[in-house]
Motif scaffolding. Structure first.
Motif, PDB file in Angstrom:
ATOM      1  N   ASP A  79       0.827  -1.207   0.000  1.00 51.83           N
ATOM      2  CA  ASP A  79       0.000   0.000   0.000  1.00 51.83           C
ATOM      3  C   ASP A  79       0.864   1.261   0.000  1.00 51.83           C
ATOM      4  O   ASP A  79       0.623   2.190  -0.777  1.00 51.83           O
ATOM      5  CB  ASP A  79      -0.933  -0.013   1.216  1.00 51.83           C
ATOM      6  N   VAL A  80       1.873   1.294   0.869  1.00 52.90           N
ATOM      7  CA  VAL A  80       2.745   2.474   0.947  1.00 52.90           C
ATOM      8  C   VAL A  80       3.502   2.674  -0.366  1.00 52.90           C
ATOM      9  O   VAL A  80       3.560   3.780  -0.911  1.00 52.90           O
ATOM     10  CB  VAL A  80       3.746   2.335   2.112  1.00 52.90           C
ATOM     11  N   ARG A  81       4.052   1.603  -0.888  1.00 53.89           N
ATOM     12  CA  ARG A  81       4.803   1.684  -2.151  1.00 53.89           C
ATOM     13  C   ARG A  81       3.916   2.191  -3.273  1.00 53.89           C
ATOM     14  O   ARG A  81       4.286   3.112  -4.017  1.00 53.89           O
ATOM     15  CB  ARG A  81       5.357   0.307  -2.497  1.00 53.89           C
ATOM     16  N   ASP A  82       2.720   1.604  -3.406  1.00 57.67           N
ATOM     17  CA  ASP A  82       1.817   1.985  -4.496  1.00 57.67           C
ATOM     18  C   ASP A  82       1.315   3.414  -4.346  1.00 57.67           C
ATOM     19  O   ASP A  82       1.127   4.118  -5.345  1.00 57.67           O
ATOM     20  CB  ASP A  82       0.627   1.015  -4.559  1.00 57.67           C
ATOM     21  N   THR A  83       1.094   3.847  -3.100  1.00 55.94           N
ATOM     22  CA  THR A  83       0.604   5.212  -2.857  1.00 55.94           C
ATOM     23  C   THR A  83       1.632   6.245  -3.306  1.00 55.94           C
ATOM     24  O   THR A  83       1.306   7.206  -4.015  1.00 55.94           O
ATOM     25  CB  THR A  83       0.275   5.408  -1.366  1.00 55.94           C
ATOM     26  N   ALA A 124       8.928   1.341   2.783  1.00 55.28           N
ATOM     27  CA  ALA A 124       7.609   0.721   2.917  1.00 55.28           C
ATOM     28  C   ALA A 124       7.709  -0.577   3.706  1.00 55.28           C
ATOM     29  O   ALA A 124       6.873  -0.869   4.569  1.00 55.28           O
ATOM     30  CB  ALA A 124       7.009   0.465   1.533  1.00 55.28           C
ATOM     31  N   ALA A 125       8.738  -1.364   3.418  1.00 58.07           N
ATOM     32  CA  ALA A 125       8.938  -2.621   4.139  1.00 58.07           C
ATOM     33  C   ALA A 125       9.258  -2.356   5.606  1.00 58.07           C
ATOM     34  O   ALA A 125       8.800  -3.086   6.496  1.00 58.07           O
ATOM     35  CB  ALA A 125      10.063  -3.425   3.485  1.00 58.07           C
ATOM     36  N   THR A 126      10.049  -1.313   5.872  1.00 62.02           N
ATOM     37  CA  THR A 126      10.386  -0.956   7.246  1.00 62.02           C
ATOM     38  C   THR A 126       9.147  -0.553   8.033  1.00 62.02           C
ATOM     39  O   THR A 126       8.983  -0.914   9.199  1.00 62.02           O
ATOM     40  CB  THR A 126      11.404   0.198   7.263  1.00 62.02           C
ATOM     41  N   ALA A 127       8.251   0.199   7.385  1.00 60.33           N
ATOM     42  CA  ALA A 127       7.012   0.613   8.046  1.00 60.33           C
ATOM     43  C   ALA A 127       6.188  -0.602   8.458  1.00 60.33           C
ATOM     44  O   ALA A 127       5.642  -0.661   9.564  1.00 60.33           O
ATOM     45  CB  ALA A 127       6.193   1.518   7.117  1.00 60.33           C
ATOM     46  N   GLN A 128       6.097  -1.602   7.578  1.00 58.06           N
ATOM     47  CA  GLN A 128       5.342  -2.810   7.907  1.00 58.06           C
ATOM     48  C   GLN A 128       6.061  -3.612   8.986  1.00 58.06           C
ATOM     49  O   GLN A 128       5.427  -4.131   9.911  1.00 58.06           O
ATOM     50  CB  GLN A 128       5.133  -3.679   6.668  1.00 58.06           C
ATOM     51  N   ALA A 129       7.379  -3.732   8.890  1.00 57.94           N
ATOM     52  CA  ALA A 129       8.141  -4.494   9.876  1.00 57.94           C
ATOM     53  C   ALA A 129       8.004  -3.885  11.265  1.00 57.94           C
ATOM     54  O   ALA A 129       7.860  -4.605  12.265  1.00 57.94           O
ATOM     55  CB  ALA A 129       9.615  -4.559   9.474  1.00 57.94           C
ATOM     56  N   ASN A 130       8.027  -2.548  11.337  1.00 58.52           N
ATOM     57  CA  ASN A 130       7.862  -1.877  12.625  1.00 58.52           C
ATOM     58  C   ASN A 130       6.487  -2.161  13.222  1.00 58.52           C
ATOM     59  O   ASN A 130       6.347  -2.377  14.428  1.00 58.52           O
ATOM     60  CB  ASN A 130       8.055  -0.366  12.469  1.00 58.52           C
ATOM     61  N   ALA A 131       5.471  -2.161  12.362  1.00 53.34           N
ATOM     62  CA  ALA A 131       4.112  -2.445  12.833  1.00 53.34           C
ATOM     63  C   ALA A 131       4.020  -3.861  13.375  1.00 53.34           C
ATOM     64  O   ALA A 131       3.375  -4.113  14.406  1.00 53.34           O
ATOM     65  CB  ALA A 131       3.116  -2.245  11.692  1.00 53.34           C
ATOM     66  N   GLU A 132       4.647  -4.803  12.687  1.00 51.85           N
ATOM     67  CA  GLU A 132       4.609  -6.197  13.133  1.00 51.85           C
ATOM     68  C   GLU A 132       5.368  -6.372  14.443  1.00 51.85           C
ATOM     69  O   GLU A 132       4.955  -7.150  15.311  1.00 51.85           O
ATOM     70  CB  GLU A 132       5.178  -7.097  12.042  1.00 51.85           C
ATOM     71  N   ALA A 133       6.476  -5.638  14.612  1.00 55.11           N
ATOM     72  CA  ALA A 133       7.247  -5.712  15.846  1.00 55.11           C
ATOM     73  C   ALA A 133       6.447  -5.155  17.018  1.00 55.11           C
ATOM     74  O   ALA A 133       6.461  -5.714  18.116  1.00 55.11           O
ATOM     75  CB  ALA A 133       8.565  -4.948  15.692  1.00 55.11           C
ATOM     76  N   ILE A 134       5.734  -4.055  16.772  1.00 54.65           N
ATOM     77  CA  ILE A 134       4.904  -3.458  17.817  1.00 54.65           C
ATOM     78  C   ILE A 134       3.785  -4.420  18.222  1.00 54.65           C
ATOM     79  O   ILE A 134       3.497  -4.612  19.398  1.00 54.65           O
ATOM     80  CB  ILE A 134       4.308  -2.124  17.331  1.00 54.65           C
ATOM     81  N   LYS A 135       3.178  -5.055  17.226  1.00 54.35           N
ATOM     82  CA  LYS A 135       2.092  -5.996  17.487  1.00 54.35           C
ATOM     83  C   LYS A 135       2.588  -7.183  18.298  1.00 54.35           C
ATOM     84  O   LYS A 135       1.925  -7.652  19.223  1.00 54.35           O
ATOM     85  CB  LYS A 135       1.484  -6.474  16.169  1.00 54.35           C
ATOM     86  N   GLU A 136       3.779  -7.689  17.960  1.00 55.89           N
ATOM     87  CA  GLU A 136       4.359  -8.820  18.685  1.00 55.89           C
ATOM     88  C   GLU A 136       4.660  -8.425  20.126  1.00 55.89           C
ATOM     89  O   GLU A 136       4.422  -9.197  21.053  1.00 55.89           O
ATOM     90  CB  GLU A 136       5.640  -9.281  17.981  1.00 55.89           C
ATOM     91  N   ALA A 137       5.178  -7.212  20.317  1.00 54.52           N
ATOM     92  CA  ALA A 137       5.474  -6.736  21.669  1.00 54.52           C
ATOM     93  C   ALA A 137       4.186  -6.593  22.486  1.00 54.52           C
ATOM     94  O   ALA A 137       4.158  -6.905  23.679  1.00 54.52           O
ATOM     95  CB  ALA A 137       6.208  -5.396  21.606  1.00 54.52           C
ATOM     96  N   GLN A 138       3.134  -6.127  21.835  1.00 53.06           N
ATOM     97  CA  GLN A 138       1.854  -5.989  22.525  1.00 53.06           C
ATOM     98  C   GLN A 138       1.314  -7.351  22.947  1.00 53.06           C
ATOM     99  O   GLN A 138       0.794  -7.516  24.054  1.00 53.06           O
ATOM    100  CB  GLN A 138       0.843  -5.278  21.620  1.00 53.06           C
TER     101      GLN A 138
END
Length: 210
Positions: A79-83, A124-138
């Protein structure tokens, strides 16, 4: 030519005012602020957000879209890349407050385009990876809180290897990961984790009494 700041506010800790203040402190002269409130950057595509969709109607060639960082556009790689690519095709310049990055479609040199597109993909990949890391921490925090409430020792994630496999990995130190994987039946990723921190691997096994 207009300069519009897009702010996405998904938690109570985030504010439009803070994102605007950062942009102005970085030297941007913002003509208008457009924001989406309480919208997930993971599950809701940019074009599906009320004001994300609106920006495609507002912005014209030569205008600038400013965001605090690319994760305000979204936290999904595609999504980020395409936007960003779509805005560039329309002649809109996308700029970030953090790192002061600029993305436009002005370059006709294929090498420069390749470098630009690679950087967009990386961010874009970093943005998704950060989101996944936050979710895992939560998830880990929730599990820890529940364990404490129940008087249960929090053991963390269950290891995907046994004592015998761990011992084999350590004994085969110096051999290729492929050879170790063949001997133990473990994935390369698991072997890399064990080799990177064998003490932590031992601790995981001890917690689960494996």
């Amino acid at each position: 030519m207009a300069t519009i700041l897009y702010a996405r506010v998904s938690t109570i800790e985030q504010t439009i005012e803070h994102q605007l203040m950062q942009a102005e402190a970085a030297g941007f002269r913002i003509d208008q602020v457009v924001a989406d409130h309480g919208v997930s950057g993971v599950t809701v595509a940019f074009k599906e957000r009320p004001n994300g969709k609106r920006l495609f109607d507002m912005l014209r060639g030569g205008d600038s879209l400013v965001v605090r960082w690319v994760d305000r556009l979204g936290r999904n790689y595609g999504d980020v890349r395409d936007t960003i690519q779509e805005f560039m095709r329309r002649g809109v310049v996308v700029r970030t407050v953090i790192n002061n990055l600029t993305f436009d479609g002005a370059s006709t040199d294929p090498m420069q385009q390749a470098v630009r597109d690679a950087l967009i993909g990386f961010l874009a990949a970093t943005a998704q990876a950060n989101a996944e890391a936050i979710k895992e921490a939560q998830r880990g925090g929730i599990a820890l809180a529940r364990a404490k409430e129940g008087g249960i020792k929090y053991r963390g994630r269950k290891p995907s290897f046994t004592h015998r496999q761990l011992t084999t990995v350590r004994e085969m130190d110096g051999q290729s990961v492929g050879e170790i994987a063949k001997a133990t039946g473990l994935s390369r990723q698991t072997i890399y984790r064990i080799k990177a921190d064998p003490v932590a691997a031992e601790s995981m096994l001890a917690n689960w009494a494996t």
